[in-house]
Design an enzyme around this catalytic site. Structure first.
Site, short mmCIF file in Angstrom:
data_model
loop_
_atom_site.label_atom_id
_atom_site.label_comp_id
_atom_site.label_asym_id
_atom_site.label_seq_id
_atom_site.Cartn_x
_atom_site.Cartn_y
_atom_site.Cartn_z
N ARG A 147 0.88 -1.18 0.00
CA ARG A 147 0.00 0.00 0.00
C ARG A 147 0.91 1.22 0.00
NH1 ARG A 147 -3.47 -2.76 -1.46
NH2 ARG A 147 -5.50 -3.19 -0.53
N GLU A 159 -3.83 7.55 -4.09
CA GLU A 159 -4.27 7.09 -5.41
C GLU A 159 -5.60 7.71 -5.80
OE1 GLU A 159 -4.18 2.80 -5.40
OE2 GLU A 159 -2.09 2.80 -4.75
N HIS A 202 -1.40 0.44 -9.75
CA HIS A 202 -2.04 -0.51 -8.81
C HIS A 202 -2.64 -1.71 -9.55
CE1 HIS A 202 -4.08 -0.88 -4.60
NE2 HIS A 202 -3.85 -2.08 -5.14
C1 DGY Z 1 -5.56 -6.06 -2.69
O1 DGY Z 1 -6.09 -7.15 -2.93
O2 DGY Z 1 -5.43 -5.63 -1.55
C2 DGY Z 1 -5.05 -5.30 -3.86
O3 DGY Z 1 -4.41 -4.15 -3.54
C3 DGY Z 1 -6.13 -5.10 -4.89
O4 DGY Z 1 -5.89 -6.16 -5.76
#
Ligand code: DGY
Length: 323
Positions: free
Chosen positions: A242, A271, A289
């Site tokens: 993240r 984002e 992402h």
């Molecule tokens: C997640 O699954 O947490 C991703 O960031 C989205 O695919």
């Protein structure tokens, strides 16, 4: 009147997932794939028995404790991460939350590996040069990158995705593996991986650091300026976790002055905004992402979210309940 549970889906889903949702529930799909704002999320929680949501929906306290009777009893999150939820507010509102672990491990590790190779070998830059028509032909000293072979990969967060990245880099690239995890992890497929006592140890020793810790308040800016400054000169950072687990402004400072040699980033602090200063750098590889974005994986994620909804409405244990 339909007796099937009413389910609102906040984003478009792969075709097979939408077909299954339509077969099981009284479903409202999001055909134009717009992002729900707070008012629309609250409206959905007030009018449906369950939601199939995702990381672009902020299930904050404001939304989950908005007042007025919330009808929804479950939100199945299309993601392994659930940092888009205030879990305490969900518990207080009596709403069950599920996620999609396991099914996106390999795709996300593939993305981390892609970024590692992109940034060490500079492939994206050289492809852009070729596409611009600036390639002058082969040259012994042109398009030079850095080899991963024999270098040390430091993994922060040795969960499923961290281990999948370690396997790829150990077996495929001949890298040495060190890692930091809250508890030591024995992975027989990466027998020589060495646990470090602190994140700082990993930062100071690794040639490439790859982040695999969850997002959320607990880990916000966990990779602080101090930790980033511990990295070896010439080292690289990869993030598919993240954006806000890193102090992004500090990272940009260190990339600008080449204190950190380069970074491969699939996630960003705010984002979909990507800071202009990052876009201006030639030592970063930036992806939108897309860590889990293969049709196979996204379909499996959707199916697991539907499994959770179905189990919940059938009064059975949910396969991946968070709270
Ligand atoms: C997640 O699954 O947490 C991703 O960031 C989205 O695919």
């Amino acid at each position: 009147m339909s007796e099937r549970p009413r389910v609102i889906v906040t984003r478009r889903m792969p075709e097979a997932v939408e077909a299954r949702l339509e077969a099981l529930f009284d479903v409202q799909l999001n055909i134009d794939d717009h992002q729900f704002d707070n008012a629309e999320l609250i409206g959905a929680l007030q009018s449906a028995d369950g939601l199939l949501g995702t990381v672009t929906d902020p299930y904050s306290k404001d939304v989950l404790a908005a007042g007025g009777a919330l009808r929804a009893r479950i939100i199945a999150n299309f993601a392994v991460g659930y940092n888009n939820f205030d879990l305490e507010a969900a518990k207080a509102a009596g709403i069950a939350i599920s996620n999609t672990p396991g099914v996106l491990t390999e795709a996300t590790a593939d993305t981390a590996l892609t970024l590692l190779l992109n940034v060490l070998r500079g492939t994206w830059r050289f492809e852009s040069m070729l596409r611009r028509g600036d390639w002058q032909g082969f040259g012994p000293t042109s398009c030079l990158g850095v080899s991963p072979q024999g270098k040390t990969l430091g993994i922060i967060g040795m969960g499923r995705i961290g281990r999948a990245m370690a396997r790829r880099c150990y077996h495929g690239l001949g890298m040495k593996i060190i890692y930091y995890n809250r508890s030591p992890v024995a992975d027989p497929e990466v027998p020589e991986a060495r646990a470090c006592a602190t994140m700082g140890e990993v930062m100071a020793e690794a040639d490439v650091v790859s982040l695999h810790i969850p997002g959320g308040a607990e880990n916000r800016h966990r990779i602080s300026r101090d930790l980033l400054e511990m990295m070896k000169p010439g080292a690289y950072l990869i993030n598919t976790a993240r954006g806000d687990v890193i102090d992004e402004a500090a990272l940009i400072d260190l990339l600008e002055n080449r204190r950190i040699a380069g970074a491969g980033l699939d996630v960003f602090e705010n984002e979909p905004q990507v800071p202009e200063r990052l876009l201006a750098l030639d030592n970063v590889s930036l992806l939108p992402h897309l860590g889990s974005a293969t049709i196979e994986t996204r379909t499996a994620m959707g199916m697991l979210a539907v499994d959770n909804l179905e189990a919940f409405f059938d009064g059975k244990p949910m396969p991946s309940r968070v709270v």
